[in-house]
Write a protein that holds these residues in place. Structure first.
Motif, mmCIF file in Angstrom:
data_model
loop_
_atom_site.group_PDB
_atom_site.id
_atom_site.type_symbol
_atom_site.label_atom_id
_atom_site.label_comp_id
_atom_site.label_asym_id
_atom_site.label_seq_id
_atom_site.Cartn_x
_atom_site.Cartn_y
_atom_site.Cartn_z
ATOM 1 N N SER A 1 69.128 15.942 79.726
ATOM 2 C CA SER A 1 68.768 14.997 78.665
ATOM 3 C C SER A 1 67.277 15.016 78.363
ATOM 4 O O SER A 1 66.790 14.185 77.599
ATOM 5 N N GLN A 2 66.541 15.954 78.940
ATOM 6 C CA GLN A 2 65.090 15.999 78.786
ATOM 7 C C GLN A 2 64.658 17.133 77.859
ATOM 8 O O GLN A 2 65.417 18.064 77.598
ATOM 9 N N PHE A 3 63.424 17.049 77.395
ATOM 10 C CA PHE A 3 62.843 18.052 76.499
ATOM 11 C C PHE A 3 61.499 18.502 77.066
ATOM 12 O O PHE A 3 60.712 17.681 77.553
ATOM 13 N N ILE A 4 61.230 19.810 77.025
ATOM 14 C CA ILE A 4 59.943 20.373 77.418
ATOM 15 C C ILE A 4 59.433 21.189 76.235
ATOM 16 O O ILE A 4 60.114 22.106 75.770
ATOM 17 N N CYS A 5 58.238 20.839 75.762
ATOM 18 C CA CYS A 5 57.692 21.546 74.595
ATOM 19 C C CYS A 5 57.337 22.985 74.968
ATOM 20 O O CYS A 5 57.167 23.330 76.142
ATOM 21 N N SER B 1 58.213 19.489 68.152
ATOM 22 C CA SER B 1 59.436 19.942 67.488
ATOM 23 C C SER B 1 59.995 21.231 68.096
ATOM 24 O O SER B 1 61.162 21.535 67.893
ATOM 25 N N ASP B 2 59.170 21.981 68.831
ATOM 26 C CA ASP B 2 59.620 23.241 69.416
ATOM 27 C C ASP B 2 59.596 23.153 70.929
ATOM 28 O O ASP B 2 58.608 22.692 71.510
ATOM 29 N N GLY B 3 60.684 23.609 71.546
ATOM 30 C CA GLY B 3 60.747 23.601 72.995
ATOM 31 C C GLY B 3 62.168 23.780 73.473
ATOM 32 O O GLY B 3 63.035 24.246 72.738
ATOM 33 N N ILE B 4 62.394 23.400 74.727
ATOM 34 C CA ILE B 4 63.720 23.556 75.322
ATOM 35 C C ILE B 4 64.252 22.206 75.792
ATOM 36 O O ILE B 4 63.486 21.317 76.161
ATOM 37 N N HIS B 5 65.556 22.085 75.760
ATOM 38 C CA HIS B 5 66.245 20.897 76.268
ATOM 39 C C HIS B 5 66.908 21.267 77.584
ATOM 40 O O HIS B 5 67.607 22.284 77.663
ATOM 41 N N ASN C 1 63.375 17.946 63.533
ATOM 42 C CA ASN C 1 63.578 17.052 64.668
ATOM 43 C C ASN C 1 62.353 17.078 65.562
ATOM 44 O O ASN C 1 61.732 18.108 65.751
ATOM 45 N N HIS C 2 62.034 15.924 66.133
ATOM 46 C CA HIS C 2 60.929 15.797 67.073
ATOM 47 C C HIS C 2 61.432 15.114 68.330
ATOM 48 O O HIS C 2 62.270 14.222 68.270
ATOM 49 N N TRP C 3 60.925 15.559 69.475
ATOM 50 C CA TRP C 3 61.275 14.972 70.761
ATOM 51 C C TRP C 3 59.995 14.752 71.545
ATOM 52 O O TRP C 3 58.978 15.400 71.295
ATOM 53 N N VAL C 4 60.065 13.898 72.536
ATOM 54 C CA VAL C 4 58.917 13.647 73.397
ATOM 55 C C VAL C 4 59.037 14.548 74.626
ATOM 56 O O VAL C 4 60.052 14.526 75.326
ATOM 57 N N CYS C 5 57.999 15.333 74.868
ATOM 58 C CA CYS C 5 57.983 16.257 76.000
ATOM 59 C C CYS C 5 57.881 15.468 77.302
ATOM 60 O O CYS C 5 57.046 14.572 77.435
#
Length: 69
Positions: A23-27, A16-20, A4-8
């Motif tokens: 509803s947001q993501f931080i690499c 692909s690595d980080g915290i949610h 899975n990939h998310w936009v920081c």
């Protein structure tokens, strides 16, 4: 195996690595940068302004969803 990939929300890169958070993501790289950033650093104000959007999002949640009574 699918990764899975998310936009920081900080650097706006696809990661692909980080915290949610909500509803947001931080690499992982930005998370580590935030932890190392001192108040005097130029990036401090940037991180604070970006994190304010999470505060606004949290305030719109139903109190039962965010743990408030």
């Amino acid at each position: 195996m699918e990764t899975n990939h998310w936009v920081c929300m900080m650097c706006e890169r696809d990661c692909s690595d980080g915290i949610h958070i909500l509803s947001q993501f931080i690499c992982t790289e930005c998370e580590q940068d935030m932890c190392r950033t001192e108040v005097e650093d130029d990036l401090y104000d940037y991180f604070v302004s970006r994190l304010r959007s999470l505060w606004g999002e949290m305030m719109t949640l139903d109190p039962e969803q965010n743990g408030s009574t």
